[in-house]
Design a protein around this motif. Structure first.
Motif, PDB file in Angstrom:
ATOM      1  N   GLN A  33       0.813  -1.202   0.000  1.00  0.00           N
ATOM      2  CA  GLN A  33       0.000   0.000   0.000  1.00  0.00           C
ATOM      3  C   GLN A  33       0.851   1.257   0.000  1.00  0.00           C
ATOM      4  O   GLN A  33       0.516   2.243  -0.644  1.00  0.00           O
ATOM      5  CB  GLN A  33      -0.948  -0.008   1.209  1.00  0.00           C
TER       6      GLN A  33
ATOM      7  N   ARG B 193       0.737   3.952  -2.934  1.00  0.00           N
ATOM      8  CA  ARG B 193       0.369   5.332  -2.626  1.00  0.00           C
ATOM      9  C   ARG B 193       1.412   6.323  -3.140  1.00  0.00           C
ATOM     10  O   ARG B 193       1.071   7.405  -3.619  1.00  0.00           O
ATOM     11  CB  ARG B 193       0.216   5.513  -1.114  1.00  0.00           C
ATOM     12  N   HIS B 194       2.681   5.975  -3.062  1.00  0.00           N
ATOM     13  CA  HIS B 194       3.739   6.952  -3.307  1.00  0.00           C
ATOM     14  C   HIS B 194       4.552   6.748  -4.591  1.00  0.00           C
ATOM     15  O   HIS B 194       5.254   7.671  -5.015  1.00  0.00           O
ATOM     16  CB  HIS B 194       4.706   6.987  -2.115  1.00  0.00           C
TER      17      HIS B 194
ATOM     18  N   SER C  77      -5.044   4.868  -7.684  1.00  0.00           N
ATOM     19  CA  SER C  77      -4.424   4.917  -6.362  1.00  0.00           C
ATOM     20  C   SER C  77      -5.266   5.684  -5.363  1.00  0.00           C
ATOM     21  O   SER C  77      -5.125   5.503  -4.155  1.00  0.00           O
ATOM     22  CB  SER C  77      -3.035   5.552  -6.457  1.00  0.00           C
ATOM     23  N   ARG C  78      -6.145   6.546  -5.852  1.00  0.00           N
ATOM     24  CA  ARG C  78      -7.065   7.269  -4.979  1.00  0.00           C
ATOM     25  C   ARG C  78      -8.401   7.379  -5.679  1.00  0.00           C
ATOM     26  O   ARG C  78      -8.470   7.425  -6.894  1.00  0.00           O
ATOM     27  CB  ARG C  78      -6.540   8.668  -4.646  1.00  0.00           C
TER      28      ARG C  78
ATOM     29  N   GLY D  92      -9.485   5.911  -1.121  1.00  0.00           N
ATOM     30  CA  GLY D  92      -8.337   5.281  -0.495  1.00  0.00           C
ATOM     31  C   GLY D  92      -8.254   3.813  -0.843  1.00  0.00           C
ATOM     32  O   GLY D  92      -8.001   2.976   0.013  1.00  0.00           O
TER      33      GLY D  92
ATOM     34  N   LEU E 157      -5.479   2.082   0.523  1.00  0.00           N
ATOM     35  CA  LEU E 157      -5.068   2.614   1.811  1.00  0.00           C
ATOM     36  C   LEU E 157      -5.851   2.003   2.953  1.00  0.00           C
ATOM     37  O   LEU E 157      -5.568   2.262   4.108  1.00  0.00           O
ATOM     38  CB  LEU E 157      -5.255   4.147   1.834  1.00  0.00           C
TER      39      LEU E 157
ATOM     40  N   ARG F  13      -1.638   5.761 -10.909  1.00  0.00           N
ATOM     41  CA  ARG F  13      -1.787   7.119 -10.373  1.00  0.00           C
ATOM     42  C   ARG F  13      -2.540   7.976 -11.378  1.00  0.00           C
ATOM     43  O   ARG F  13      -2.421   7.793 -12.566  1.00  0.00           O
ATOM     44  CB  ARG F  13      -0.430   7.748 -10.093  1.00  0.00           C
TER      45      ARG F  13
END
Length: 287
Positions: free
Chosen positions: A130, A134-135, A257-258, A265, A268, A287
Motif C-alpha cells: 500500500q 500510494r507513493h 491509487s485514490r 483510499g 489505503l 496514479r
C-alpha cells in the motif's frame, strides 16, 4: 504504451518473486521494454522491529542483509531462459520502501509479488504494498496467481475520480496492444434501510445515478480507443468484493491509487486488503 523506462522488478528469490519476474519477462517480450531487477539488502526502520534482511515483492525475507549477487544471478538466468535480451541486475542496501520508491522514479512500472520470502511476508504485504501504491510515481503491479491463466479480460474499478479515469486509460492502452476486452465496473455498498420508507423505487433511483456516473466516466473512451472492446456494469456489491469476484475471470485488475466514495483510499484501507489478499489475478495500481 511504448517507453524507454524499464520494468522494475523487486526480487528476493521466493516463489512469488519468480512469478513477478516471469510476468515482467512476458511484458518485456510483448512491449520491447527492458527489465531491471532490484534485490534490496534491507535494513528495516525501528518501528518494524529492527529486523534486517533482503526484501522481495511485498514482504521481507528472513536472511541476513548482505550480498545479493546469487539472487541476481538466478534472476538473470530466469530472464535469459524466458528470452529477454535486455535486462539490468542491481542490488541496493537500505530501507525497502525507500529503495523501491527511489528506483521507481526511473521505471515505467514497479512489479512486486503478492508475498515476500519467509514468515513475515504475509504480515507486511499490506503496509509495504500500500505504501508503494500510494507513493510510487509509476504504476505498481502486484502479481497474484491467476485463477484463469488464459483469461482475456482486464477489469477496471470506476468511481468517477481522475484516478479511476487514469486506470481506465491504462487498461484501454494495454488492451490496444493485447487485444483483450476491458470491463469497467462501478460498485457500491447497499446499506440496509433504517426505516420502513425504503422502497424498490429508491433502489432504482440509486442504480440510475450509478449508471449515469459510469456512463459519464466512459464518455469519449470509445472514441479515444476505437479498437478496444469495452464492456461495463454497475453492481450493488461492496467494491472490494466486486473486484475480487470479477478477478476470477480476469487477466488483470486495474484500480486508481485514490478514488471517491466507497472506492476512496482504494489501496489505503479495507478495500485494499480485500483486493491485495483475495484478487485471483495480478492487480495494477495506477496514479
Amino acid at each position: 504504451m511504448t517507453t524507454t523506462l524499464p520494468i522494475l522488478v523487486a526480487y528476493d528469490g521466493s516463489a512469488d518473486a519468480e512469478r513477478a519476474l516471469q510476468w515482467s519477462a512476458a511484458e518485456s517480450l510483448r512491449t520491447g521494454v527492458p527489465v531491471r531487477v532490484l534485490a534490496v539488502n534491507a535494513v528495516l526502520p525501528p518501528t518494524w522491529g529492527g529486523m534486517t534482511g533482503a526484501v522481495g515483492m511485498a514482504g521481507m525475507v528472513d536472511i541476513p542483509a548482505g550480498d545479493s549477487s546469487a539472487l541476481l544471478e538466478r534472476a538473470g538466468k530466469t530472464l535469459s531462459e524466458a528470452g529477454v535480451g535486455s535486462a539490468t541486475l542491481d542490488q541496493a542496501t537500505g530501507h525497502v520502501v525507500d529503495e523501491l520508491l527511489r528506483a521507481a522514479d526511473s521505471a515505467s512500472s514497479l512489479v512486486v509479488g503478492s508475498h515476500g520470502h519467509g514468515r513475515t511476508g504475509e504480515a507486511l504485504i499490506g503496509s509495504v504494498s500500500q505504501h508503494l501504491a500510494r507513493h510510487a510515481t509509476c504504476p505498481v503491479v502486484v502479481v497474484r496467481p491467476a485463477r484463469d491463466p488464459g483469461a482475456r479480460r482486464i477489469v477496471v474499478g470506476i468511481d468517477g475520480s481522475p484516478s479511476s479515469s487514469a486506470a481506465l486509460d491504462y487498461a484501454c492502452r494495454r488492451a490496444e496492444d493485447t487485444g483483450e476486452t476491458v470491463v469497467a465496473i462501478h460498485a457500491w455498498r447497499v446499506h440496509a434501510p433504517s426505516t420502513d420508507v425504503w422502497s424498490s423505487d429508491a433502489r432504482s433511483v440509486d442504480s440510475d445515478e450509478r449508471e449515469r456516473l459510469l456512463s459519464e466516466s466512459l464518455a469519449g473512451v470509445r472514441e479515444d480507443h476505437p479498437d478496444v472492446r469495452l464492456e461495463h456494469g454497475v453492481v450493488a456489491v461492496a467494491p472490494g468484493q466486486a473486484l475480487v469476484d470479477a478477478s476470477a475471470g480476469a487477466s488483470l485488475v486495474v484500480v486508481g491509487s485514490r478514488g471517491l466514495g466507497f472506492f476512496s483510499g482504494l489501496l489505503l484501507g479495507s478495500v485494499s486488503q480485500v483486493v491485495l489478499h483475495r484478487a485471483e489475478c495480478p492487480v495494477a495500481v495506477v496514479r
